[in-house]
Motif scaffolding. Sequence first.
Motif, PDB file in Angstrom:
ATOM      1  N   VAL A  68    -116.008 -30.553 -19.788  1.00  9.48           N
ATOM      2  CA  VAL A  68    -116.301 -32.027 -20.131  1.00  9.48           C
ATOM      3  C   VAL A  68    -115.417 -32.554 -19.179  1.00  9.48           C
ATOM      4  CG1 VAL A  68    -115.623 -33.990 -21.578  1.00  9.48           C
ATOM      5  CG2 VAL A  68    -115.968 -31.909 -22.886  1.00  9.48           C
ATOM      6  N   SER A  69    -114.535 -32.226 -18.432  1.00 13.10           N
ATOM      7  CA  SER A  69    -113.979 -33.428 -17.474  1.00 13.10           C
ATOM      8  C   SER A  69    -114.877 -33.683 -16.240  1.00 13.10           C
ATOM      9  CB  SER A  69    -112.447 -32.928 -17.140  1.00 13.10           C
ATOM     10  OG  SER A  69    -112.688 -34.087 -16.321  1.00 13.10           O
ATOM     11  N   PHE A  70    -115.560 -31.969 -15.819  1.00 11.54           N
ATOM     12  CA  PHE A  70    -116.054 -32.201 -14.459  1.00 11.54           C
ATOM     13  C   PHE A  70    -117.515 -33.095 -14.595  1.00 11.54           C
ATOM     14  CE2 PHE A  70    -119.586 -30.248 -12.000  1.00 11.54           C
ATOM     15  CZ  PHE A  70    -118.877 -29.085 -10.920  1.00 11.54           C
ATOM     16  N   LEU A  71    -118.231 -32.709 -15.515  1.00 14.46           N
ATOM     17  CA  LEU A  71    -119.827 -33.455 -16.085  1.00 14.46           C
ATOM     18  C   LEU A  71    -119.554 -34.696 -16.023  1.00 14.46           C
ATOM     19  CD1 LEU A  71    -120.537 -30.623 -18.663  1.00 14.46           C
ATOM     20  CD2 LEU A  71    -121.731 -30.632 -16.169  1.00 14.46           C
ATOM     21  N   HIS A  72    -118.192 -34.853 -16.688  1.00 14.69           N
ATOM     22  CA  HIS A  72    -118.435 -37.136 -16.581  1.00 14.69           C
ATOM     23  C   HIS A  72    -117.527 -37.537 -15.073  1.00 14.69           C
ATOM     24  CE1 HIS A  72    -116.468 -40.602 -17.608  1.00 14.69           C
ATOM     25  NE2 HIS A  72    -115.498 -40.285 -17.539  1.00 14.69           N
ATOM     26  N   ASN A  73    -117.422 -36.396 -14.026  1.00  6.83           N
ATOM     27  CA  ASN A  73    -116.777 -36.914 -13.517  1.00  6.83           C
ATOM     28  C   ASN A  73    -117.550 -36.858 -11.829  1.00  6.83           C
ATOM     29  OD1 ASN A  73    -114.116 -37.947 -13.864  1.00  6.83           O
ATOM     30  ND2 ASN A  73    -113.283 -36.668 -14.330  1.00  6.83           N
ATOM     31  N   ASN A  74    -118.632 -36.009 -11.968  1.00  8.72           N
ATOM     32  CA  ASN A  74    -119.033 -35.468 -10.817  1.00  8.72           C
ATOM     33  C   ASN A  74    -121.353 -35.715 -11.337  1.00  8.72           C
ATOM     34  OD1 ASN A  74    -117.142 -33.465  -9.382  1.00  8.72           O
ATOM     35  ND2 ASN A  74    -116.846 -33.333 -11.348  1.00  8.72           N
ATOM     36  N   PRO A  75    -121.383 -36.462 -11.339  1.00  5.73           N
ATOM     37  CA  PRO A  75    -122.688 -36.923 -11.378  1.00  5.73           C
ATOM     38  C   PRO A  75    -123.671 -35.847 -10.354  1.00  5.73           C
ATOM     39  CG  PRO A  75    -121.408 -38.992 -11.118  1.00  5.73           C
ATOM     40  CD  PRO A  75    -120.458 -37.650 -10.632  1.00  5.73           C
ATOM     41  N   GLY A  76    -124.903 -35.693 -11.055  1.00  8.11           N
ATOM     42  CA  GLY A  76    -125.803 -34.906  -9.842  1.00  8.11           C
ATOM     43  C   GLY A  76    -125.300 -33.446  -9.984  1.00  8.11           C
ATOM     44  N   LEU A  77    -123.825 -32.809  -9.778  1.00  6.74           N
ATOM     45  CA  LEU A  77    -123.537 -31.429 -10.498  1.00  6.74           C
ATOM     46  C   LEU A  77    -123.014 -30.699 -12.050  1.00  6.74           C
ATOM     47  CD1 LEU A  77    -120.476 -31.499  -7.633  1.00  6.74           C
ATOM     48  CD2 LEU A  77    -122.659 -31.021  -7.887  1.00  6.74           C
ATOM     49  N   ASP A  78    -124.381 -30.238 -12.538  1.00  6.86           N
ATOM     50  CA  ASP A  78    -124.438 -31.334 -14.331  1.00  6.86           C
ATOM     51  C   ASP A  78    -124.529 -29.539 -14.383  1.00  6.86           C
ATOM     52  OD1 ASP A  78    -127.678 -30.976 -12.969  1.00  6.86           O
ATOM     53  OD2 ASP A  78    -127.808 -32.320 -14.318  1.00  6.86           O
ATOM     54  N   THR A  79    -125.169 -28.551 -13.934  1.00  6.67           N
ATOM     55  CA  THR A  79    -125.674 -27.338 -14.291  1.00  6.67           C
ATOM     56  C   THR A  79    -123.492 -26.438 -14.450  1.00  6.67           C
ATOM     57  OG1 THR A  79    -125.848 -26.201 -11.765  1.00  6.67           O
ATOM     58  CG2 THR A  79    -127.920 -26.798 -12.923  1.00  6.67           C
ATOM     59  N   ALA A  80    -124.219 -24.716 -14.940  1.00  9.47           N
ATOM     60  CA  ALA A  80    -123.303 -23.949 -14.894  1.00  9.47           C
ATOM     61  C   ALA A  80    -123.217 -23.796 -13.524  1.00  9.47           C
ATOM     62  CB  ALA A  80    -123.037 -22.951 -15.918  1.00  9.47           C
ATOM     63  N   GLY A  81    -123.882 -23.293 -12.582  1.00  9.01           N
ATOM     64  CA  GLY A  81    -123.625 -22.975 -11.652  1.00  9.01           C
ATOM     65  C   GLY A  81    -122.507 -23.723 -10.714  1.00  9.01           C
ATOM     66  N   ASP A  82    -122.801 -25.259 -10.955  1.00 13.41           N
ATOM     67  CA  ASP A  82    -122.191 -26.261 -10.069  1.00 13.41           C
ATOM     68  C   ASP A  82    -120.722 -26.343 -10.303  1.00 13.41           C
ATOM     69  OD1 ASP A  82    -123.990 -27.474  -8.420  1.00 13.41           O
ATOM     70  OD2 ASP A  82    -124.143 -29.096 -10.227  1.00 13.41           O
ATOM     71  N   ILE A  83    -120.020 -26.367 -11.878  1.00 15.28           N
ATOM     72  CA  ILE A  83    -119.145 -25.554 -12.676  1.00 15.28           C
ATOM     73  C   ILE A  83    -118.439 -24.859 -11.937  1.00 15.28           C
ATOM     74  CG2 ILE A  83    -117.786 -26.112 -14.842  1.00 15.28           C
ATOM     75  CD1 ILE A  83    -120.186 -26.860 -15.868  1.00 15.28           C
ATOM     76  N   VAL A  84    -118.854 -23.867 -11.905  1.00 20.15           N
ATOM     77  CA  VAL A  84    -118.176 -22.462 -11.228  1.00 20.15           C
ATOM     78  C   VAL A  84    -118.315 -22.260  -9.282  1.00 20.15           C
ATOM     79  CG1 VAL A  84    -118.966 -19.743 -10.719  1.00 20.15           C
ATOM     80  CG2 VAL A  84    -119.834 -20.542 -12.851  1.00 20.15           C
ATOM     81  N   GLU A  85    -118.871 -22.791  -9.669  1.00 18.14           N
ATOM     82  CA  GLU A  85    -118.615 -22.230  -7.571  1.00 18.14           C
ATOM     83  C   GLU A  85    -117.732 -23.783  -7.182  1.00 18.14           C
ATOM     84  OE1 GLU A  85    -121.240 -24.252  -3.400  1.00 18.14           O
ATOM     85  OE2 GLU A  85    -122.448 -24.367  -5.399  1.00 18.14           O
ATOM     86  N   TYR A  86    -117.333 -25.711  -8.286  1.00 17.99           N
ATOM     87  CA  TYR A  86    -116.784 -26.102  -7.738  1.00 17.99           C
ATOM     88  C   TYR A  86    -115.425 -26.438  -8.207  1.00 17.99           C
ATOM     89  CZ  TYR A  86    -120.087 -28.587  -5.058  1.00 17.99           C
ATOM     90  OH  TYR A  86    -121.479 -29.071  -4.264  1.00 17.99           O
ATOM     91  N   ARG A  87    -115.397 -25.545  -9.784  1.00 17.28           N
ATOM     92  CA  ARG A  87    -113.736 -25.617 -10.355  1.00 17.28           C
ATOM     93  C   ARG A  87    -113.420 -24.269 -10.385  1.00 17.28           C
ATOM     94  NH1 ARG A  87    -111.676 -29.015 -13.693  1.00 17.28           N
ATOM     95  NH2 ARG A  87    -109.856 -27.432 -12.477  1.00 17.28           N
ATOM     96  N   MET A  88    -114.252 -22.974  -9.301  1.00 17.06           N
ATOM     97  CA  MET A  88    -113.679 -21.855  -9.054  1.00 17.06           C
ATOM     98  C   MET A  88    -113.134 -20.973 -10.672  1.00 17.06           C
ATOM     99  SD  MET A  88    -112.213 -21.820  -5.507  1.00 17.06           S
ATOM    100  CE  MET A  88    -112.145 -20.724  -4.315  1.00 17.06           C
ATOM    101  N   LEU A  89    -114.566 -20.915 -11.424  1.00 22.70           N
ATOM    102  CA  LEU A  89    -114.063 -20.356 -12.784  1.00 22.70           C
ATOM    103  C   LEU A  89    -114.951 -19.283 -12.895  1.00 22.70           C
ATOM    104  CD1 LEU A  89    -113.411 -23.462 -14.257  1.00 22.70           C
ATOM    105  CD2 LEU A  89    -111.616 -22.067 -13.951  1.00 22.70           C
ATOM    106  N   SER A  90    -114.564 -18.532 -14.041  1.00 26.46           N
ATOM    107  CA  SER A  90    -115.754 -17.023 -14.057  1.00 26.46           C
ATOM    108  C   SER A  90    -116.606 -17.929 -14.532  1.00 26.46           C
ATOM    109  CB  SER A  90    -114.686 -16.614 -14.842  1.00 26.46           C
ATOM    110  OG  SER A  90    -114.830 -17.006 -16.102  1.00 26.46           O
ATOM    111  N   LYS A  91    -117.239 -16.902 -14.368  1.00 30.44           N
ATOM    112  CA  LYS A  91    -119.236 -16.933 -15.602  1.00 30.44           C
ATOM    113  C   LYS A  91    -119.364 -17.410 -16.848  1.00 30.44           C
ATOM    114  CE  LYS A  91    -121.997 -16.052 -11.282  1.00 30.44           C
ATOM    115  NZ  LYS A  91    -123.229 -15.410 -10.497  1.00 30.44           N
TER     116      LYS A  91
END
Length: 154
Positions: free
Chosen positions: A39-62
């Motif tokens: 939720v925080s990532f999507l709110h704070n990063n407009p334009g980065l709105d895919t699961a892949g973006d979250i995985v890449e930028y937050r370095m979390l497991s798919k």
Amino acid sequence: MSQLKGVLLLHRRMQKLYDQHMDEIRKNFSLSRIEITIVSFLHNNPGLDTAGDIVEYRMLSKGNVSQGIEALIQKGYLERFPDPVDRRRIHLSLTEHASEIVWQIDKVKAGFYQKLSEGLSASEIEAYEALTEKITKNVLNGLESRCNTNEQQQ
């Protein structure tokens, strides 16, 4: 204590303090840490709105991100929609139902940052931000060069 050990310990302690600050939101909305992160990532990063973006930028497991997304969709906080050009690419969007969570996250983050900067002057904060930016560039350059080295070896 070595500088590296000190940096790693500081990072872990900051993460623990951040998690403690988010615990009340997690409890109030029955959310997991990964769900709060999404939720925080999507709110704070407009334009980065895919699961892949979250995985890449937050370095979390798919897998963890996928489970978190599904849970948020089931709870009505998130919706997904296909990319108009590439229908295989799925975009995520917070719903209006998530606005109270977003507001509380922003409020808690402000308190967290205030706690971190307690007793620091404006010039000390500026110096910290400048150093952090330089170190971040070094880390990104190091990751990129290691990635390029690994690709060349294959």
